[in-house]
Design a protein around this motif. Structure first.
Motif, short mmCIF file in Angstrom:
data_model
loop_
_atom_site.label_atom_id
_atom_site.label_comp_id
_atom_site.label_asym_id
_atom_site.label_seq_id
_atom_site.Cartn_x
_atom_site.Cartn_y
_atom_site.Cartn_z
N LEU A 78 2.67 1.68 -3.56
CA LEU A 78 1.76 2.13 -4.62
C LEU A 78 1.21 3.52 -4.32
CD1 LEU A 78 -0.05 -1.20 -5.45
CD2 LEU A 78 1.29 0.19 -7.04
N GLY A 79 1.26 3.92 -3.07
CA GLY A 79 0.85 5.27 -2.68
C GLY A 79 1.96 6.29 -2.83
N GLY A 127 0.81 -1.21 0.00
CA GLY A 127 0.00 0.00 0.00
C GLY A 127 0.84 1.26 0.00
N GLY A 148 0.33 8.23 -5.23
CA GLY A 148 0.46 7.20 -6.25
C GLY A 148 -0.19 7.58 -7.56
N SER A 198 -4.35 3.55 -8.64
CA SER A 198 -3.48 2.49 -8.13
C SER A 198 -3.96 1.96 -6.79
CB SER A 198 -2.03 2.99 -8.02
OG SER A 198 -1.95 4.16 -7.23
N TRP A 199 -4.83 2.74 -6.11
CA TRP A 199 -5.38 2.29 -4.83
C TRP A 199 -6.27 1.05 -5.01
CZ3 TRP A 199 -10.69 2.23 -4.51
CH2 TRP A 199 -11.38 3.02 -5.44
N ASP A 209 -0.55 8.91 -0.27
CA ASP A 209 -1.48 9.43 -1.28
C ASP A 209 -0.77 10.20 -2.40
OD1 ASP A 209 -3.89 9.78 -2.52
OD2 ASP A 209 -4.59 11.39 -1.20
N TYR A 225 -1.72 3.27 1.84
CA TYR A 225 -1.75 4.04 0.58
C TYR A 225 -2.04 5.52 0.87
CZ TYR A 225 -3.06 5.52 -4.12
OH TYR A 225 -3.13 6.19 -5.32
#
Length: 311
Positions: free
Chosen positions: A46-47, A43, A176, A180-181, A174, A170
């Protein structure tokens, strides 16, 4: 002559050792710390996150919220676990190591810490963390007991023990790529597989306790099919994210290198037909988590060393 006064610290240690051991056993930390670490790292990465204080805070919060879920589950399940000798020894309340009251107080303390840590990471993370805590409570609370409601058991388990941890990590960063979330669906599907595995393993004990969950409703064969389907869907989602380059296309090389080493014993038994993959599935869970952890760490390190080509 007056009687000899006992060594107070030693007496205190003997008195406290059993309940302290019981509280530690109540957390069942060995069952989830590795998985939560992988979920949190995914998470955060990707974040747009990196190794910093926010990552440590959200990791601690995620481990504690899952710890709360396990602790409160054992508090509520203590009477049912007493029906099975193996579960009675695993559950410290059923085993008489701590009282239900001490277990509830420990859950209250952990939940307070969880909310405090999530509050340090912003409004969105706090709301997601509070939702996760609520679902973890409702999953085991005897008034609602979502784990005894078919379908709801899978959704609440998948979100409270995986999907929402990913989203908390994520949104702690925040930064990303758009959408993507949505990769939280990947870890949720993995967690759904885990819930079905647990229900299948405990199906006889749960029937004695009157718990009617998804596995009991659809039967053993269909449960195994649903477990496979959840893993296939998770793999398909991973392929989509790789194709869209939300996850680096070189990253699968890491598990391809690491997995044969960690799964060597299991693969050997399977090749010699000494074990069935479904019957021997639990032996593969820890190696799979280690593969995931190594992959996430390599991903973080590779982005910190842009001029070093690992592959």
């Amino acid at each position: 002559m007056y009687p000899k006064i006992p060594n107070t610290p030693r007496v205190w240690y003997r008195w406290a050792r059993r309940p302290v051991k019981g509280l530690l056993q109540l957390t069942r930390y060995k069952e989830y710390v590795l998985f939560v670490t992988v979920t949190t790292l995914l998470g955060a990465k990707l974040g747009g996150g990196t190794f910093d204080l926010r990552l440590l805070i959200v990791l601690a919060a995620n481990i504690l919220v899952v710890g709360f879920a396990f602790m409160y589950n054992d508090v509520e399940d203590a009477p049912d676990d007493a029906l099975d000798a193996k579960k009675a020894q695993r559950n410290p309340i059923s085993a008489g190591m701590i009282s239900p009251r001490i277990g509830r107080v420990a859950c209250l303390v952990v939940s307070t810490l969880v909310l405090g840590l999530y509050a340090m990471l912003g409004g969105m993370t706090f709301m997601l963390g509070a939702l996760c805590l609520t679902l973890a409570f409702l999953y085991s609370w005897r008034v609602a007991r979502l784990k005894a409601v078919p379908v709801a058991d899978l959704l609440s388990h998948g979100l409270s023990l995986a999907g929402l941890q990913f989203l908390c990590a994520y949104f702690a960063f925040d930064q990303g790529k758009p959408y993507s979330w949505l990769f939280f669906l990947f870890v949720t599907l993995i967690s759904v597989y885990g819930e079905l595995n647990n229900e299948l393993r405990d199906i006889e004990v749960d029937r004695k306790a009157g718990i009617r969950h998804t596995a009991d409703l659809i039967g053993v064969r269909r449960t195994k099919a649903l477990m496979v389907a959840s893993l296939v869907c998770a793999l398909a989602l991973l392929v989509v994210f790789l194709a869209m380059e939300m996850i680096p296309r070189w990253l699968p090389i890491v598990p391809l290198i690491v997995a044969p080493m960690l799964f060597a014993e299991q693969l050997w038994h399977l090749l010699r037909r000494e074990a069935d993959i479904m019957d021997n599935r639990e032996a593969m869970h820890d190696p799979a988590m280690l593969v995931g952890l190594v992959t996430c760490v390599v991903w973080f390190v590779a982005d910190k060393m842009p001029y070093v080509r690992f592959f």
